[in-house]
Motif scaffolding. Structure first.
Motif, PDB file in Angstrom:
ATOM      1  N   LEU A  45     156.335  21.787  -5.088  1.00 13.05           N
ATOM      2  CA  LEU A  45     156.319  22.199  -3.680  1.00 13.05           C
ATOM      3  C   LEU A  45     155.281  23.283  -3.436  1.00 13.05           C
ATOM      4  O   LEU A  45     154.528  23.228  -2.442  1.00 13.05           O
ATOM      5  CB  LEU A  45     157.718  22.688  -3.288  1.00 13.05           C
ATOM      6  CG  LEU A  45     157.931  23.041  -1.815  1.00 13.05           C
ATOM      7  CD1 LEU A  45     157.706  21.813  -0.938  1.00 13.05           C
ATOM      8  CD2 LEU A  45     159.332  23.599  -1.594  1.00 13.05           C
ATOM      9  N   ALA A  46     155.199  24.249  -4.335  1.00 12.72           N
ATOM     10  CA  ALA A  46     154.219  25.330  -4.161  1.00 12.72           C
ATOM     11  C   ALA A  46     152.790  24.800  -4.251  1.00 12.72           C
ATOM     12  O   ALA A  46     151.924  25.183  -3.449  1.00 12.72           O
ATOM     13  CB  ALA A  46     154.457  26.404  -5.218  1.00 12.72           C
ATOM     14  N   ALA A  47     152.549  23.902  -5.208  1.00 10.48           N
ATOM     15  CA  ALA A  47     151.199  23.342  -5.342  1.00 10.48           C
ATOM     16  C   ALA A  47     150.823  22.508  -4.119  1.00 10.48           C
ATOM     17  O   ALA A  47     149.682  22.577  -3.638  1.00 10.48           O
ATOM     18  CB  ALA A  47     151.117  22.497  -6.607  1.00 10.48           C
ATOM     19  N   SER A  48     151.758  21.751  -3.591  1.00 15.40           N
ATOM     20  CA  SER A  48     151.472  20.908  -2.424  1.00 15.40           C
ATOM     21  C   SER A  48     151.151  21.752  -1.197  1.00 15.40           C
ATOM     22  O   SER A  48     150.174  21.481  -0.474  1.00 15.40           O
ATOM     23  CB  SER A  48     152.664  19.997  -2.139  1.00 15.40           C
ATOM     24  OG  SER A  48     152.943  19.161  -3.240  1.00 15.40           O
ATOM     25  N   ILE A  49     151.943  22.789  -0.962  1.00 14.19           N
ATOM     26  CA  ILE A  49     151.696  23.643   0.211  1.00 14.19           C
ATOM     27  C   ILE A  49     150.372  24.392   0.065  1.00 14.19           C
ATOM     28  O   ILE A  49     149.595  24.508   1.031  1.00 14.19           O
ATOM     29  CB  ILE A  49     152.872  24.619   0.406  1.00 14.19           C
ATOM     30  CG1 ILE A  49     154.143  23.844   0.763  1.00 14.19           C
ATOM     31  CG2 ILE A  49     152.554  25.630   1.505  1.00 14.19           C
ATOM     32  CD1 ILE A  49     155.382  24.700   0.867  1.00 14.19           C
ATOM     33  N   THR A  50     150.094  24.881  -1.126  1.00 15.25           N
ATOM     34  CA  THR A  50     148.840  25.614  -1.341  1.00 15.25           C
ATOM     35  C   THR A  50     147.622  24.726  -1.118  1.00 15.25           C
ATOM     36  O   THR A  50     146.661  25.116  -0.440  1.00 15.25           O
ATOM     37  CB  THR A  50     148.813  26.192  -2.761  1.00 15.25           C
ATOM     38  OG1 THR A  50     149.966  27.017  -2.962  1.00 15.25           O
ATOM     39  CG2 THR A  50     147.557  27.020  -2.981  1.00 15.25           C
ATOM     40  N   ILE A  51     147.657  23.526  -1.671  1.00 14.58           N
ATOM     41  CA  ILE A  51     146.516  22.621  -1.503  1.00 14.58           C
ATOM     42  C   ILE A  51     146.397  22.160  -0.052  1.00 14.58           C
ATOM     43  O   ILE A  51     145.282  21.947   0.454  1.00 14.58           O
ATOM     44  CB  ILE A  51     146.653  21.426  -2.458  1.00 14.58           C
ATOM     45  CG1 ILE A  51     146.532  21.920  -3.911  1.00 14.58           C
ATOM     46  CG2 ILE A  51     145.584  20.369  -2.191  1.00 14.58           C
ATOM     47  CD1 ILE A  51     146.687  20.834  -4.944  1.00 14.58           C
ATOM     48  N   ALA A  52     147.525  22.020   0.653  1.00 13.32           N
ATOM     49  CA  ALA A  52     147.463  21.655   2.076  1.00 13.32           C
ATOM     50  C   ALA A  52     146.769  22.738   2.886  1.00 13.32           C
ATOM     51  O   ALA A  52     145.954  22.445   3.776  1.00 13.32           O
ATOM     52  CB  ALA A  52     148.879  21.407   2.607  1.00 13.32           C
TER      53      ALA A  52
ATOM     54  N   ARG B 213     137.689  21.473   4.699  1.00 12.47           N
ATOM     55  CA  ARG B 213     138.089  20.097   5.027  1.00 12.47           C
ATOM     56  C   ARG B 213     137.289  19.072   4.236  1.00 12.47           C
ATOM     57  O   ARG B 213     137.857  18.143   3.655  1.00 12.47           O
ATOM     58  CB  ARG B 213     137.927  19.858   6.529  1.00 12.47           C
ATOM     59  CG  ARG B 213     138.770  20.797   7.375  1.00 12.47           C
ATOM     60  CD  ARG B 213     138.714  20.419   8.828  1.00 12.47           C
ATOM     61  NE  ARG B 213     139.636  21.235   9.620  1.00 12.47           N
ATOM     62  CZ  ARG B 213     139.901  21.015  10.903  1.00 12.47           C
ATOM     63  NH1 ARG B 213     139.307  20.014  11.532  1.00 12.47           N
ATOM     64  NH2 ARG B 213     140.750  21.784  11.539  1.00 12.47           N
ATOM     65  N   ARG B 214     135.995  19.229   4.233  1.00  9.48           N
ATOM     66  CA  ARG B 214     135.155  18.192   3.606  1.00  9.48           C
ATOM     67  C   ARG B 214     135.392  18.110   2.106  1.00  9.48           C
ATOM     68  O   ARG B 214     135.554  17.021   1.542  1.00  9.48           O
ATOM     69  CB  ARG B 214     133.689  18.490   3.902  1.00  9.48           C
ATOM     70  CG  ARG B 214     132.731  17.444   3.356  1.00  9.48           C
ATOM     71  CD  ARG B 214     131.355  17.635   3.922  1.00  9.48           C
ATOM     72  NE  ARG B 214     130.447  16.613   3.433  1.00  9.48           N
ATOM     73  CZ  ARG B 214     129.425  16.842   2.634  1.00  9.48           C
ATOM     74  NH1 ARG B 214     129.185  18.057   2.205  1.00  9.48           N
ATOM     75  NH2 ARG B 214     128.637  15.863   2.255  1.00  9.48           N
ATOM     76  N   LEU B 215     135.426  19.254   1.442  1.00 10.08           N
ATOM     77  CA  LEU B 215     135.593  19.268  -0.011  1.00 10.08           C
ATOM     78  C   LEU B 215     136.929  18.650  -0.424  1.00 10.08           C
ATOM     79  O   LEU B 215     136.981  17.758  -1.282  1.00 10.08           O
ATOM     80  CB  LEU B 215     135.493  20.709  -0.520  1.00 10.08           C
ATOM     81  CG  LEU B 215     135.793  20.929  -2.007  1.00 10.08           C
ATOM     82  CD1 LEU B 215     134.798  20.159  -2.866  1.00 10.08           C
ATOM     83  CD2 LEU B 215     135.762  22.410  -2.334  1.00 10.08           C
ATOM     84  N   PHE B 216     138.019  19.089   0.200  1.00  7.43           N
ATOM     85  CA  PHE B 216     139.326  18.607  -0.222  1.00  7.43           C
ATOM     86  C   PHE B 216     139.610  17.194   0.275  1.00  7.43           C
ATOM     87  O   PHE B 216     140.422  16.489  -0.315  1.00  7.43           O
ATOM     88  CB  PHE B 216     140.419  19.581   0.240  1.00  7.43           C
ATOM     89  CG  PHE B 216     140.562  20.771  -0.650  1.00  7.43           C
ATOM     90  CD1 PHE B 216     141.440  20.753  -1.720  1.00  7.43           C
ATOM     91  CD2 PHE B 216     139.800  21.909  -0.445  1.00  7.43           C
ATOM     92  CE1 PHE B 216     141.575  21.847  -2.554  1.00  7.43           C
ATOM     93  CE2 PHE B 216     139.925  23.006  -1.269  1.00  7.43           C
ATOM     94  CZ  PHE B 216     140.814  22.982  -2.331  1.00  7.43           C
ATOM     95  N   THR B 217     138.949  16.769   1.351  1.00 11.55           N
ATOM     96  CA  THR B 217     139.090  15.372   1.755  1.00 11.55           C
ATOM     97  C   THR B 217     138.424  14.451   0.734  1.00 11.55           C
ATOM     98  O   THR B 217     138.960  13.389   0.398  1.00 11.55           O
ATOM     99  CB  THR B 217     138.476  15.157   3.144  1.00 11.55           C
ATOM    100  OG1 THR B 217     139.114  16.022   4.080  1.00 11.55           O
ATOM    101  CG2 THR B 217     138.676  13.723   3.610  1.00 11.55           C
TER     102      THR B 217
END
Length: 333
Positions: A149-156, A163-167
């Motif tokens: 949960l912590a990793a998902s929220i942090t990466i979100a 936006r471009r890099l993580f997309t």
């Protein structure tokens, strides 16, 4: 459908050095519909991995669609009161909710990016937990759940910021995951999914064979290739904010057209300043006083004007000037 087991049990009395852990024999009678679906997903995985950022709107749609569909599946699984509904009804409700959420995430890119970041964090966390689960026990239960949960929220949050890099990273990871699962279906009938299920259920996972590890090795290699190819070629010079720029340019053009059609309001210009000439100039008021004095209405004075070629302006406010060509004595009694 008959499936040949890849795992060979050791026979009693056999030498452990002569017994192979796995035998790679494919003897699977594939069903038609799952095989077609797997082939389509395999193709979509390649498109996601290498052309994901270019198809930004499609990625946002599937991000919302898959998130809502997974949420509906968990709702059906955890709520026994919904079992009264038929299978077709459940599928129709899930499909409708999925399409609605997909359209919402397509129109509002912030929602799509948020869901994409959550999915990216979930995939990376599950991959790490599966690898760790083969060497250590994942206890207590709340620890892997909290870490995921912590990793998902942090990466979100990072996805909303960059936006471009993580997309690009999300599309590469998701496409590589789909390709890996399709290969796992064709060679092992979802052995890797069973590994994930065992880890989530706190069951000691079955040891993987060498070809299962080979299939798993496809995942990081495709992620690296997908990120490099997209960042260097397919996603180079493309911004998902281009439609907003086009709308802004269109609004500017529309404003310019309206300003051209609208009648221009002319400002009242100030009158130009009075032009002065070199020479003798008398004001009309001064001439009028001279006439009154000649008619005897003035006092007994005598004034002689001896100025020649001099600018005299006694009444500037009236705006009229009369030139005097020659000096003449003026006497009044």
């Amino acid at each position: 459908m008959s499936v040949t087991s890849f795992y060979v049990t050791e026979e009693p009395g056999a030498d452990p050095a002569e017994v192979d852990i796995c035998t790679f024999e494919i003897n699977i009678n594939y069903e038609v519909i799952p095989t077609i679906v797997c082939s389509v997903c395999f193709t979509l995985g390649f498109i996601y991995c290498f052309f994901g950022y270019r198809c930004f709107r499609v990625v946002m749609f599937f991000s919302g669609f898959m998130s809502s569909s997974a949420a509906m599946f968990l709702l059906y699984h955890n709520e026994p009161t919904l079992n009264v509904l038929g299978m077709e009804t459940k599928a129709g409700i899930g499909l409708g909710v999925g399409v609605l959420c997909g359209l919402m995430s397509t129109l509002v890119s912030t929602i799509g990016l948020l869901l994409s970041g959550l999915q990216l964090g979930l995939l990376l966390s599950l991959a790490i937990l599966v690898v760790i689960g083969h060497f250590h026990s994942l206890t207590p239960v709340w620890l892997p759940v909290a870490a995921t949960l912590a990793a998902s929220i942090t990466i979100a949050v990072f996805t909303l910021q960059w936006r471009r890099l993580f997309t690009v990273i999300y599309t590469s990871v998701f496409g590589a995951t789909v390709v890996m699962l399709c290969m796992d279906y064709l060679l092992g009938m979802f052995v890797l999914l069973d590994q994930v299920y065992d880890v989530l259920c706190e069951v000691v996972p079955h040891p993987l064979c060498w070809f299962n590890w080979a299939i798993t090795g496809i995942w990081p290699v495709m992620i690296l290739l997908g990120v490099l190819v997209q960042w260097r070629f397919t996603a180079n010079g493309i911004s998902h904010r281009a439609p907003h720029r086009k709308q802004k340019k269109y609004a500017e053009k529309l404003t310019n057209r309206e300003s051209r059609r609208r009648p221009q309001t002319h400002r009242r210009r100030r009158p130009p300043p009075l032009r002065r000439y070199t020479g003798d100039v008398l004001a009309p008021s001064y001439l009028q006083r001279l006439q009154e004095r000649q008619m005897g209405t003035g006092s007994s004075t005598c004034s002689i004007s001896t100025a020649t070629h001099t600018l005299i302006d006694f009444d500037y406010e009236t705006g009229s000037m009369v030139p005097l060509t020659a000096a003449s004595p003026v006497c009044t009694v």
